[in-house]
Write a protein that holds these residues in place. Structure first.
Motif: not given
Length: 97
Positions: A26-29, A35-46
């Motif tokens: 999230l910090q990098d995001f 534009q229009n990208a959604v943050s879904v960190p790999a560690t939160s994907l499940l």
């Protein structure tokens, strides 16, 4: 698993509204994202799988493309249509420079 070059992805996103999953932290995001990208960190994907639409196509992007390849494969194994963006944000930034 389907992959797309950063050059083709860049052209496509200029002409179409894409579902972009940015799997960086999230910090990098927050520092920089598409534009229009959604943050879904790999560690939160499940935890986010139930929020994704199995009828949509997702373009998965990470910093260098390594993690996005793994996550796109994981999503495909769970019934989603995911496309790995080769080279990730690093190559996309170089392309824009």
């Amino acid at each position: 698993m389907t992959s797309i070059s950063v050059q083709d992805f860049n052209l496509l996103r200029q002409n179409e509204a894409l579902n972009i999953l940015d799997i960086r932290d999230l910090q990098d995001f927050e520092m920089s994202h598409l534009q229009n990208a959604v943050s879904v960190p790999a560690t939160s994907l499940l935890n986010e799988l139930n929020n994704l639409d199995k009828n949509a196509t997702y373009y998965v992007i990470s910093y260098s493309g390594r993690r996005s390849e793994i996550i796109a494969s994981f999503l495909e194994n769970h019934g989603f249509h995911a496309i790995h963006v080769i080279g990730g944000m690093r190559d996309l930034k170089e392309l824009a420079a």
